[in-house]
Write an enzyme that holds these catalytic residues in place. Structure first.
Site, mmCIF file in Angstrom:
data_model
loop_
_atom_site.group_PDB
_atom_site.id
_atom_site.type_symbol
_atom_site.label_atom_id
_atom_site.label_comp_id
_atom_site.label_asym_id
_atom_site.label_seq_id
_atom_site.Cartn_x
_atom_site.Cartn_y
_atom_site.Cartn_z
ATOM 1 N N GLY A 5 0.794 -1.241 0.026
ATOM 2 C CA GLY A 5 0.112 0.081 0.108
ATOM 3 C C GLY A 5 0.844 1.260 0.093
ATOM 4 O O GLY A 5 1.902 1.213 0.841
ATOM 5 N N ALA A 6 0.680 2.078 -1.002
ATOM 6 C CA ALA A 6 1.632 3.198 -1.042
ATOM 7 C C ALA A 6 0.813 4.447 -0.970
ATOM 8 O O ALA A 6 1.224 5.523 -1.804
ATOM 9 C CB ALA A 6 2.442 3.191 -2.426
ATOM 10 N N GLY A 7 -0.292 4.643 -0.002
ATOM 11 C CA GLY A 7 -0.844 5.919 0.227
ATOM 12 C C GLY A 7 -0.107 6.717 1.063
ATOM 13 O O GLY A 7 1.239 6.340 1.232
ATOM 14 N N ALA A 9 -0.176 6.697 4.305
ATOM 15 C CA ALA A 9 0.764 5.857 5.390
ATOM 16 C C ALA A 9 1.621 5.103 4.995
ATOM 17 O O ALA A 9 2.763 5.008 5.492
ATOM 18 C CB ALA A 9 -0.516 5.049 5.982
ATOM 19 N N PHE A 110 -13.420 22.445 11.641
ATOM 20 C CA PHE A 110 -13.696 21.162 11.178
ATOM 21 C C PHE A 110 -14.734 20.623 12.200
ATOM 22 O O PHE A 110 -14.690 20.923 13.352
ATOM 23 C CB PHE A 110 -12.499 20.339 11.120
ATOM 24 C CG PHE A 110 -12.424 19.748 9.460
ATOM 25 C CD1 PHE A 110 -12.555 18.475 9.136
ATOM 26 C CD2 PHE A 110 -12.750 20.763 8.308
ATOM 27 C CE1 PHE A 110 -12.381 18.055 7.653
ATOM 28 C CE2 PHE A 110 -12.466 20.336 7.064
ATOM 29 C CZ PHE A 110 -12.355 19.026 6.821
ATOM 30 N N ASP A 204 -8.132 -5.035 1.236
ATOM 31 C CA ASP A 204 -7.300 -6.155 0.998
ATOM 32 C C ASP A 204 -6.119 -6.299 2.285
ATOM 33 O O ASP A 204 -6.263 -7.682 2.633
ATOM 34 C CB ASP A 204 -6.240 -5.608 -0.205
ATOM 35 C CG ASP A 204 -6.866 -5.398 -1.450
ATOM 36 O OD1 ASP A 204 -6.361 -5.183 -2.607
ATOM 37 O OD2 ASP A 204 -8.103 -5.318 -1.355
ATOM 38 N N GLN A 223 -17.757 4.814 8.993
ATOM 39 C CA GLN A 223 -18.262 6.198 9.261
ATOM 40 C C GLN A 223 -18.948 6.621 7.997
ATOM 41 O O GLN A 223 -18.359 6.097 6.872
ATOM 42 C CB GLN A 223 -17.028 6.991 9.528
ATOM 43 C CG GLN A 223 -17.614 8.442 9.405
ATOM 44 C CD GLN A 223 -16.508 9.433 9.567
ATOM 45 O OE1 GLN A 223 -15.635 9.713 8.994
ATOM 46 N NE2 GLN A 223 -16.196 10.062 11.184
ATOM 47 N N LEU A 235 -17.303 12.570 -2.961
ATOM 48 C CA LEU A 235 -16.928 13.134 -1.676
ATOM 49 C C LEU A 235 -17.239 14.597 -1.706
ATOM 50 O O LEU A 235 -16.420 15.258 -2.633
ATOM 51 C CB LEU A 235 -15.761 12.932 -0.988
ATOM 52 C CG LEU A 235 -15.546 13.645 0.372
ATOM 53 C CD1 LEU A 235 -16.201 13.364 1.413
ATOM 54 C CD2 LEU A 235 -14.040 13.553 0.779
ATOM 55 N N THR A 237 -16.333 17.861 0.480
ATOM 56 C CA THR A 237 -15.472 18.066 1.666
ATOM 57 C C THR A 237 -16.281 18.474 2.758
ATOM 58 O O THR A 237 -17.053 19.525 2.540
ATOM 59 C CB THR A 237 -14.155 18.725 1.540
ATOM 60 O OG1 THR A 237 -13.507 18.845 2.578
ATOM 61 C CG2 THR A 237 -14.493 20.176 0.808
ATOM 62 N N GLU A 238 -15.983 18.083 3.736
ATOM 63 C CA GLU A 238 -16.513 18.751 5.154
ATOM 64 C C GLU A 238 -15.884 20.264 5.125
ATOM 65 O O GLU A 238 -16.604 21.141 6.054
ATOM 66 C CB GLU A 238 -15.911 17.989 6.276
ATOM 67 C CG GLU A 238 -16.467 18.600 7.598
ATOM 68 C CD GLU A 238 -16.115 17.468 8.914
ATOM 69 O OE1 GLU A 238 -16.946 16.538 8.613
ATOM 70 O OE2 GLU A 238 -15.270 17.512 9.679
ATOM 71 N N ARG A 269 -19.223 13.775 12.564
ATOM 72 C CA ARG A 269 -19.813 13.327 11.385
ATOM 73 C C ARG A 269 -21.120 12.279 11.948
ATOM 74 O O ARG A 269 -22.008 12.273 10.859
ATOM 75 C CB ARG A 269 -18.796 12.379 10.705
ATOM 76 C CG ARG A 269 -18.046 13.647 9.938
ATOM 77 C CD ARG A 269 -16.876 12.797 9.114
ATOM 78 N NE ARG A 269 -15.927 13.931 8.623
ATOM 79 C CZ ARG A 269 -14.793 13.597 7.734
ATOM 80 N NH1 ARG A 269 -14.782 12.436 7.665
ATOM 81 N NH2 ARG A 269 -14.209 14.574 7.298
ATOM 82 N N HIS A 333 -17.532 5.916 4.211
ATOM 83 C CA HIS A 333 -16.492 6.713 3.815
ATOM 84 C C HIS A 333 -15.162 6.234 4.425
ATOM 85 O O HIS A 333 -14.207 6.200 3.899
ATOM 86 C CB HIS A 333 -16.768 8.208 4.654
ATOM 87 C CG HIS A 333 -15.870 9.062 4.154
ATOM 88 N ND1 HIS A 333 -15.214 9.481 3.106
ATOM 89 C CD2 HIS A 333 -15.096 9.797 5.110
ATOM 90 C CE1 HIS A 333 -14.182 10.539 3.286
ATOM 91 N NE2 HIS A 333 -14.116 10.631 4.777
ATOM 92 N N GLU A 357 -5.475 3.484 7.535
ATOM 93 C CA GLU A 357 -7.018 3.230 7.684
ATOM 94 C C GLU A 357 -7.083 1.857 7.940
ATOM 95 O O GLU A 357 -8.209 1.442 8.732
ATOM 96 C CB GLU A 357 -7.693 3.586 6.335
ATOM 97 C CG GLU A 357 -9.412 3.481 6.687
ATOM 98 C CD GLU A 357 -10.260 4.003 5.386
ATOM 99 O OE1 GLU A 357 -9.568 4.743 4.652
ATOM 100 O OE2 GLU A 357 -11.351 3.704 5.426
ATOM 101 N N ARG A 368 -14.696 9.048 13.908
ATOM 102 C CA ARG A 368 -13.493 9.640 13.389
ATOM 103 C C ARG A 368 -13.554 11.182 13.228
ATOM 104 O O ARG A 368 -14.634 11.649 12.674
ATOM 105 C CB ARG A 368 -12.617 9.117 12.159
ATOM 106 C CG ARG A 368 -11.466 10.104 11.667
ATOM 107 C CD ARG A 368 -10.685 9.269 10.593
ATOM 108 N NE ARG A 368 -11.440 9.347 9.621
ATOM 109 C CZ ARG A 368 -11.676 10.458 8.693
ATOM 110 N NH1 ARG A 368 -10.940 11.564 9.053
ATOM 111 N NH2 ARG A 368 -12.188 10.401 7.650
ATOM 112 N N LEU A 374 -5.961 11.868 7.909
ATOM 113 C CA LEU A 374 -4.669 12.200 7.177
ATOM 114 C C LEU A 374 -3.556 12.137 8.253
ATOM 115 O O LEU A 374 -2.452 11.733 8.128
ATOM 116 C CB LEU A 374 -4.816 13.349 6.567
ATOM 117 C CG LEU A 374 -5.430 13.309 5.144
ATOM 118 C CD1 LEU A 374 -5.487 14.823 4.446
ATOM 119 C CD2 LEU A 374 -4.783 12.310 4.073
#
Lengths: 554, 357, 293
Positions: A5-7, A9, A110, A204, A223, A235, A237-238, A269, A333, A357, A368, A374
Site C-alpha cells: 500500500g503506497a498511500g 501511510a 472542522f 485487501d 463512518q 465526496l 468535503t467537510e 460526522r 467513507h 486506515e 473519527r 490524514l
C-alpha cells in the site's frame, strides 16, 4: 522490509524506514500517486496554534469525545502530541499548504473540533500530501513494486515473512520475502453502494491479516460521511462546512438546530449523518438528499478555497454551488475499525505491522474526526515505519517455504480454470446494495441478522465465481475477483461485531433496539478472528488515561 | 439510455489491433468510465483499462475519445448519446500500449524523475516550525500543484510526437512547481537543466496540453513561466531563448519584428550562413525584407519607454504570467469567455492508435 | 462596419500579400478598415515567454489605440496576434486592479488609457459569423469552381478554447463554410488542427519538420489542389519551408498555400496586383490554371 500500500501511510512509513537505514520497498496494486489518500480534501489536524490558541491536550480531548469514548486514550495522546511536528515535517518537504495572513500554515474549523486546527491546502489536501510524499520517495529512489496485487501473507515460523502478489503488468504470482511487512492498504468503502471510496478500496490488507490469524478490531465501526453525492457517493468535503456552508432540509430549515444546536454544521460526522438520515426518512428530504448551501459564501471564496468542490458538483451533480445548493446524503467513507495494532503499529503476529486506515490502534474509536485520518496516516505511518525498520535491521533471517507458493498457485489455478459460474459483478452489487440497506447509518437486530445470512449466501456463490480474462498481461478481471473475496470476509466480520455490540455508540447506531450508549457493558472494543472459515468474536478493553466517558452532545 | 461506442482493442500476445463495437444500456448519470465498467462486467471481462477514484483526482483513467485524451471518469455520456454520436475510444498517444486502453507510463515517470521533483531547501538545519511563506507566494505555483499526473497533456503533445525525447508538458509543469516555489533553493540549477536540448524550448506552443488537461494546470503556461524565469536569470544559450529575446529587442526599437535579423540572431552567424541558399530562395519572393532601412512603427518611443518602465516594476519572470491568472480563472463562470457556437455534425475519424515503441 | 485593423508584423513585411489582399477584400465584405499605426508586434509566444509583463503592456497599448478609434471590434489577420490580444484583453477586462496598473503605465508614456472595451476578432470570424457564409456567396461571384481546398487551422485560432471560443476546437467549421460558400470543396484530414511547427522552426528545425509534414502530406494524399490558412506564420511554414520537406522525405509536394483573404479574394475576382501570388515560394499557378478551365 516490505510495505503493502503506497498511500500516505505507506509512503510515510517507507520514507521513515529508508532514513532509518532499512532496505525497504513499497508494493502497490496501483501507482502510488493513484492511492485513495489523494482524494482526501478538507485537511489534516494538528494543534499548531496558527488560527487560535490551541494545544495537543485540547486536540486529544476532542478526539476522545469524538470517538464516543471508544478510542484508546494513550494512542490518541501520542497522535496529538506528535501531530504538530509531523505536519511541520511535511511543510519542510515542500507541501503546498494554504497560508494565513502572516505566512503560517492555515487552519480551518472542522467537525467536532473545539479550535480551528485542520491545516489545509485549498480543498485538495490529500492530493498535496500524496504528491509531496511521492516526491520524497522519488528523491530516495525507494524501489516500488508498481501494479503488484498483494494477495496473501507468507507466514512461517510464527512470523510474517513476506507477501505473495500477482504481477499485474506481466502476469504470474510473485513471492517477495521480507523481514517485516507493513500493511497500509486503506479501507473497504466498496462494501457499500454510495461510497466516497475509490474502486481500489476493498480492504485487501485487513482480510490478508485476518486470514493469517490476526484479529481485527471494531469492525462494525464504518463512518458515513454526511456530504456525498448521489448515487455514486463522491465526496463533498467537510471543508465546505468549515468555510460556513449550511445544511438544509426540504423546508429550507437548518435542521441541525434540532440535533446539534451548538456545533450545528460542525458537529461530529456520525451525529450529522444520523440527523440527515432521520430528516430524509421522515419525509423532509429532497429526492433522498438534503441540501448543502454555499451560496452565501460568495463566488470569490468558493473559487479560491473550494475550487475542487465546485468542479465536482458541476461535473457529477450538474449544479454550480455559486448559484444552487448541492444535494447530498450520507455515504460510506471511513473504516474506524481494522487490524488490531499497538502504539508502534505492531500486530499480534511478529513481523507484521499495520498503519493508516487499515489499522485500528485505536485513535478513532467509534467515530473519527475529520482531519484526523490524514494525521493518523502520517504519525502512525512514521512510527510503524520506524519500528518495522528497527526490527528488520536487528534480525537477520527470511525464509519462505516453497509449499506456501505452491499452495497459492494451486488456489489461483482453480479460480482461473473455472469456465462456468457467476460473474463477480452480480455478487458485488448485491453485497453493496444489501450492506447499504441492512448495515448502514441505522442498524436493527433483524436486519443485521438477515445481512449475516445474505453474506453467507454470497460467499457460497463466490465459490463459483468466474474470471473471463485468462491472460497474463494486465488482468484486472482476476484481481477484481480476488478483491471481492476480500470484501465478503470483511462483511461477515462486520455483521457479527455489529450484532454483538448491543448499544448505540458513535457510528454504530441502533435507535430501534438499543438507542443508548452502555458504558457499563460495552466500553470495550470488539475483536474478531477468522477461525474455520467463520468469524469468532472476542473483546478488548479500552485504554483510558485521563478522560472518563461523559454525555456526548454537540 | 442506450449507449453505443467503439473501442480499439490491442492484444499483447498476438499483437493484433481491432476496432470493436459495443452497445449497452447505462444510467443517465453514467460517465465513460461507468460504461467501460458495464462492458467489462457484463460483456467482456478481458477489456483492460485503469481506474480508481472515479472523481478526477487519482489520474488513472486517461484515454482517448475520438482521438483526444480525456479522463474517462470526467466525460458524461448523456450529451454524447443525445447527439447520436458513437465515440471511438483508444489508448493515450505518445506512450507505448500495454493492452487495450492501458499504456506504459514508464517513459512518462522517467521524465518526471528527470526534473528532480523534490524540494531542495538548500540547508540542513532543522527548523522548529513551518517556513513563513505568504499565500501570494504559494499562489505562484497553485496551478502546477493541481497536476494529477494523468498523462492527457503528454498524449496530445505535438512536439513530443515529433521528438519523443522532449521532456513534455507534465514534466515541465512539475519543474515549474519547484522553480516557482520560493522555498526551493535550486531554481537556477533546475533552469540550467531544463534549458537543455529536449527541454523548454522544444515546446511548439500548440496549446493542446492546455486544452486537454482535465484539471486546469495549463502546462503550456508553466513552460512559458520557465522560459520567463530563464531569461530573467540570464540563461539564454538556447536558440529558442535568443529567438524570444530578439522579439523584445525588435518591439522596443522598431516596433515591428526585425525579421531578417531574426535568423542570425537566433542561430548565430555560422548557422545562418548555412541557410543562405534557402534564404536566397525566399529573398527572390520578397520574403526577406531588407533590414535597412528598418521598418519602424509610429510612436515607437512609447514602446521603448514602456519597456524601461515595466522593467522597474518587479513583475519580471514568471510573475508576469501569474499576474494574469486571477482574471483567467474568472473566465469559467462569466458569459464573456469560452462561448461555444455549435458545430454541424462532423464524421468522427477512426484513427488507429500508433504502433508502440 | 468600421473596425480597427491590426495587421501584425508579417503582413507588414514578409507577407505583404496578406495585407494587400485583405485591404482589397474588406470593402466587398462591408468592412471599413481603420489601420492602427502606433502599435508594435504583439510579441507572439516569444515576448509572452521572455518578458510577459512587457507582452501585457504592448498588447494593452494596441487595445488602447484600437479602442481610441471608436470601433467596437479590433480585427486581426493572424492566429498568434488573435490569441495574444484576446488573452491580454481577458486579463484586463476581468481584473480591474491589473487594468488600473497597466493604464497608469500607459499614461506615463503618453498612450491613451484602455477604457472603452474593444473586442478582438479574426477576419475569419467576421466573415462567417451571423450567417456570414450566405452573404459570402454573393461576394464570391467568380467562385472556386469545385476546386479541392484543404483548410489548415493551425493552433492558436482554436486553442486554448476558453480564450478564443469562436468554435469547437476539435470540430471547427469556419474555413469549411467559407470554402463551400466560395464554391470550393473542403477536404477533411486529421492534421488540419495540429501544429505547423512554426514557433520552433528555427530553434528546432527537425522537430518542426516532423510536424509540418503531417498536414502537407495528408492534404496532398486527399487530393487537395491547394491549402488555405488564416495565419501568416502557418503560411510561412507551409509555403516557404515546404521545400525543406524534400530533404527529409524526398517528395516535392508543390502544394500551393493561400492566405484566407487570398482564397476569398480569388473567388471574389481580385486582381493579381492585389493578391500578389508571385510573392509565394510554392507557385500558385497550377491552382489558378485549373480555375481558368
Amino acid at each position: 522490509m516490505l510495505i503493502v500500500g503506497a498511500g500516505c501511510a505507506g509512503m510515510r512509513a517507507a520514507i521513515e524506514a529508508f532514513d532509518a537505514g532499512a532496505d525497504v520497498a513499497l508494493l502497490s496494486k496501483i501507482h502510488p500517486v493513484r492511492s485513495h489518500s489523494g482524494a482526501a480534501e478538507g485537511g489534516i489536524n494538528a494543534a499548531l496554534g496558527n488560527a487560535s490558541e490551541d494545544d495537543p491536550e485540547k486536540h486529544a480531548f476532542d478526539t476522545v469525545k469524538g470517538s464516543d469514548y471508544l478510542g484508546d486514550q494513550d494512542a490518541i495522546q501520542v497522535l496529538c502530541d506528535e501531530a504538530p511536528g509531523d505536519v511541520y515535517q511535511l511543510e519542510h518537504w515542500g507541501a503546498v499548504f494554504s497560508r494565513t495572513e502572516d505566512g503560517r500554515i492555515a487552519q480551518r474549523p472542522f467537525g467536532a473540533a473545539g479550535e480551528p486546527r485542520t491545516a489545509y491546502a485549498a480543498d485538495i489536501t490529500g492530493h498535496v500530501l500524496v504528491h509531496v510524499l511521492y516526491e520524497q520517495v522519488m528523491k530516495r529512489d525507494i524501489p516500488t513494486y508498481e501494479e503488484y496485487f498483494a494477495w496473501q501473507l507468507v507466514i512461517n515460523d510464527d512470523r510474517c515473512q513476506g507477501v505473495i502478489a500477482w504481477d499485474l503488468l506481466n502476469g504470474g504470482l510473485k513471492t517477495i520475502g521480507a523481514k517485516t511487512v507493513i500493511l497500509a492498504t486503506g479501507g473497504a468503502g466498496r462494501l457499500y453502494v454510495g461510497t466516497t471510496n475509490a474502486y481500489a478500496c476493498t480492504g485487501d490488507g485487513m482480510t490478508m491479516a485476518l486470514r493469517a490469524g490476526v484479529p481485527l478490531k471494531d469492525m462494525e465501526m464504518m463512518q458515513f460521511h454526511p456530504t456525498t453525492l448521489a448515487p455514486t457517493g463522491i465526496l463533498i468535503t467537510e471543508g465546505t462546512r468549515g468555510e460556513g456552508a449550511y445544511l438544509l432540509n426540504s423546508e429550507g430549515e437548518r435542521f441541525l438546530k434540532r440535533y446539534a444546536p451548538n456545533a450545528m454544521e460542525l458537529a461530529s460526522r456520525d451525529v450529522i449523518s444520523r440527523a440527515e438520515q432521520t430528516e430524509i426518512d421522515e419525509g423532509r428530504g429532497v429526492d433522498g438528499n438534503v441540501l448543502l448551501d454555499m451560496r452565501h459564501l460568495g463566488a470569490e471564496k468558493i473559487i479560491e478555497r473550494l475550487h475542487g468542490t465546485r468542479e465536482l458538483a458541476m461535473t457529477y451533480a450538474g449544479v454550480d454551488p455559486i448559484q444552487e445548493p448541492i444535494p447530498v446524503r450520507p455515504g460510506a467513507h471511513y473504516h474506524m475499525g481494522g487490524v488490531d495494532t499497538d502504539l508502534d503499529g505492531r500486530t499480534e503476529l511478529e513481523g507484521l505491522y499495520a498503519a493508516g486506515e487499515c489499522a485500528c490502534v485505536s485513535v478513532h474509536g467509534a467515530n473519527r474526526l475529520g482531519g484526523n485520518a490524514l494525521m493518523e496516516t502520517i504519525t502512525y505511518g512514521k512510527k510503524a515505519g520506524r519500528h518495522a525498520a528497527d526490527w528488520a535491521l536487528t534480525h537477520t533471517t527470511i525464509e519462505v517455504p516453497e509449499a506456501v507458493e505452491a499452495d497459492a498457485e494451486r488456489d489461483l489455478k482453480v479460480l482461473l480454470d473455472r469456465t462456468d459460474g457467476e460473474r463477480p459483478w452480480s455478487i458485488r452489487n448485491e453485497l453493496a446494495e444489501t450492506m447499504h440497506e441492512n448495515f448502514g447509518v441505522f442498524r436493527r437486530e433483524d436486519q443485521m441478522r438477515e445481512q449475516g445470512e445474505i453474506v453467507s449466501g454470497l460467499r457460497e456463490r463466490y465459490e463459483r465465481v468466474v474470471v473471463d480474462d485468462k491472460g497474463d498481461v494486465f488482468n484486472n478481471d482476476l484481481t477484481q475477483a480476488l478483491e471481492l473475496g476480500f470484501l465478503l470476509e470483511l462483511a461477515q466480520c462486520m455483521v457479527v461485531c455489529g450484532l454483538a455490540r448491543k448499544e448505540s455508540r458513535g457510528a454504530h447506531a441502533r435507535p430501534y433496539d438499543y438507542p443508548d450508549r452502555d458504558d457499563e457493558n460495552y466500553l470495550k472494543h470488539t475483536l474478531v478472528r477468522w477461525v474455520a472459515e467463520a468469524p469468532v468474536l472476542d473483546w478488548k478493553p479500552v485504554t483510558m488515561t485521563k478522560w472518563k466517558p461523559m454525555e456526548r452532545t454537540y | 439510455m442506450d449507449v453505443a461506442l467503439k473501442i480499439w482493442r490491442y492484444d499483447p500476445d498476438s499483437g493484433d489491433r481491432e476496432l470493436r463495437d459495443y452497445e449497452l444500456e447505462a444510467p443517465e448519470w453514467a460517465c465513460l468510465l461507468d460504461v467501460l465498467d458495464l462492458i467489462k462486467d457484463q460483456q467482456d471481462g478481458t477489456l483492460a483499462y485503469r481506474k480508481s477514484c472515479r472523481m478526477m483526482i487519482c489520474g488513472s483513467c486517461g484515454m482517448r475519445m475520438d482521438g483526444r485524451a480525456v479522463l474517462a471518469c470526467k466525460e458524461r455520456m448523456l450529451p454524447i448519446v443525445e447527439r447520436g454520436h458513437v465515440p471511438v475510444i483508444s489508448a493515450m498517444g505518445n506512450m507505448p500500449i500495454v493492452k487495450d486502453l492501458v499504456v506504459d507510463m514508464d517513459p512518462f515517470w522517467n521524465k518526471i524523475r528527470r526534473m528532480k521533483p523534490w524540494l531542495e531547501p538548500g540547508y540542513d538545519e532543522v527548523l522548529e516550525r513551518e517556513r513563513i511563506v505568504s499565500q501570494q507566494e504559494m499562489n505562484v505555483i497553485q496551478k502546477e500543484a493541481l497536476c494529477i499526473m494523468c498523462g492527457c497533456c503528454v498524449s496530445e503533445c505535438n512536439s513530443m510526437e515529433s521528438d519523443p525525447e522532449f521532456f513534455g508538458p507534465a514534466a515541465l509543469a512539475k519543474g515549474f512547481r519547484f522553480v516557482g516555489d520560493t522555498r526551493d533553493q535550486a531554481s537556477v540549477e533546475r533552469l540550467e537543466d531544463y534549458n537543455d536540448e529536449h527541454g523548454i524550448w522544444d515546446c511548439t506552443r500548440c496549446y493542446f496540453c492546455n486544452e486537454r488537461c482535465p484539471k486546469g494546470v495549463d502546462p503550456r503556461d508553466a513552460i512559458a513561466k520557465l522560459g520567463a524565469e530563464s531569461v530573467k536569470e540570464g540563461i539564454d544559450r538556447d536558440m529558442g531563448a535568443k529567438h524570444a529575446k530578439w522579439f523584445v529587442k525588435s518591439a522596443e526599437t522598431t516596433g515591428w519584428l526585425r525579421e531578417t535579423e531574426l535568423v542570425p540572431k537566433t542561430q548565430g552567424i555560422v548557422s545562418a550562413v548555412k541557410q543562405t541558399k534557402f534564404a536566397i530562395g525566399l529573398a527572390r519572393r520578397g520574403k526577406v525584407p531588407p533590414p535597412v532601412p528598418p521598418h519602424v512603427a509610429a510612436d515607437v518611443g512609447e514602446a521603448r519607454a514602456l519597456h524601461q518602465l515595466v522593467r522597474e516594476q518587479g513583475r519580471e519572470g514568471a510573475l508576469g504570467i501569474v499576474q494574469g491568472e486571477r482574471a483567467l480563472a474568472r473566465i469559467e463562470h462569466t458569459d464573456a469567455g469560452g462561448a461555444r457556437r455549435d458545430a454541424p455534425e462532423v464524421t468522427p475519424r477512426e484513427e488507429p492508435p500508433k504502433a508502440e515503441g | 462596419m468600421k473596425v480597427a485593423y491590426y495587421k501584425g508584423c508579417l503582413a507588414s513585411l514578409s507577407a505583404k500579400e496578406l495585407d494587400t489582399s485583405t485591404q482589397a477584400l474588406a470593402p466587398m465584405l462591408g468592412l471599413e478598415l481603420d489601420e492602427l499605426e502606433s502599435v508594435t508586434c504583439c510579441g507572439a509566444g516569444d515576448i509572452h515567454e521572455a518578458e510577459p509583463d512587457y507582452y501585457l503592456h504592448l498588447n494593452a497599448r494596441i487595445l488602447a489605440y484600437g479602442a481610441a478609434t471608436g470601433a467596437e471590434t479590433l480585427m486581426t489577420i493572424c492566429n498568434v496576434c488573435t490569441l495574444n490580444l484576446r488573452q491580454a484583453n481577458f486579463q484586463l477586462l476581468n481584473d480591474s486592479e491589473l487594468r488600473a496598473r497597466v493604464n497608469t503605465n500607459l499614461a506615463t508614456v503618453g498612450v491613451p488609457p484602455y477604457e472603452d472595451d474593444i473586442e478582438v476578432k479574426h477576419l475569419l470570424w467576421l466573415i462567417v459569423e451571423d450567417d456570414g457564409a450566405e452573404r459570402l456567396r454573393q461576394v464570391a461571384h467568380k467562385g472556386l469552381k469545385g476546386l479541392k481546398i484543404a483548410p489548415f487551422y493551425g493552433c492558436q485560432i482554436l486553442r486554448p478554447s476558453k480564450l478564443l471560443g469562436f468554435e469547437d476546437p476539435d470540430r471547427p467549421w469556419s474555413l469549411e463554410a467559407i470554402i463551400d460558400a466560395c464554391g470550393g470543396e473542403a477536404i477533411d484530414y486529421p492534421a488540419k488542427i495540429k501544429c505547423c511547427g512554426f514557433p520552433i522552426i528555427q530553434a528546432r528545425e527537425d522537430v518542426a519538420m516532423g510536424e509540418l509534414i503531417q498536414p502537407i502530406e495528408q492534404a496532398s494524399e486527399a487530393g487537395a489542389d491547394a491549402m488555405v490558412t488564416p495565419c501568416p506564420l502557418c503560411h510561412l511554414s507551409l509555403d516557404a519551408w515546404q521545400s525543406k520537406l524534400k530533404a527529409t522525405t524526398g517528395r516535392d509536394f508543390k502544394m500551393p498555400i493561400l492566405h484566407l483573404s487570398q482564397l476569398v479574394g480569388v473567388a471574389a475576382g481580385l486582381e493579381e496586383s492585389e493578391l500578389k501570388f508571385k510573392r509565394h515560394v510554392v507557385p500558385v499557378d497550377p491552382m489558378l490554371e485549373k480555375l481558368e478551365v
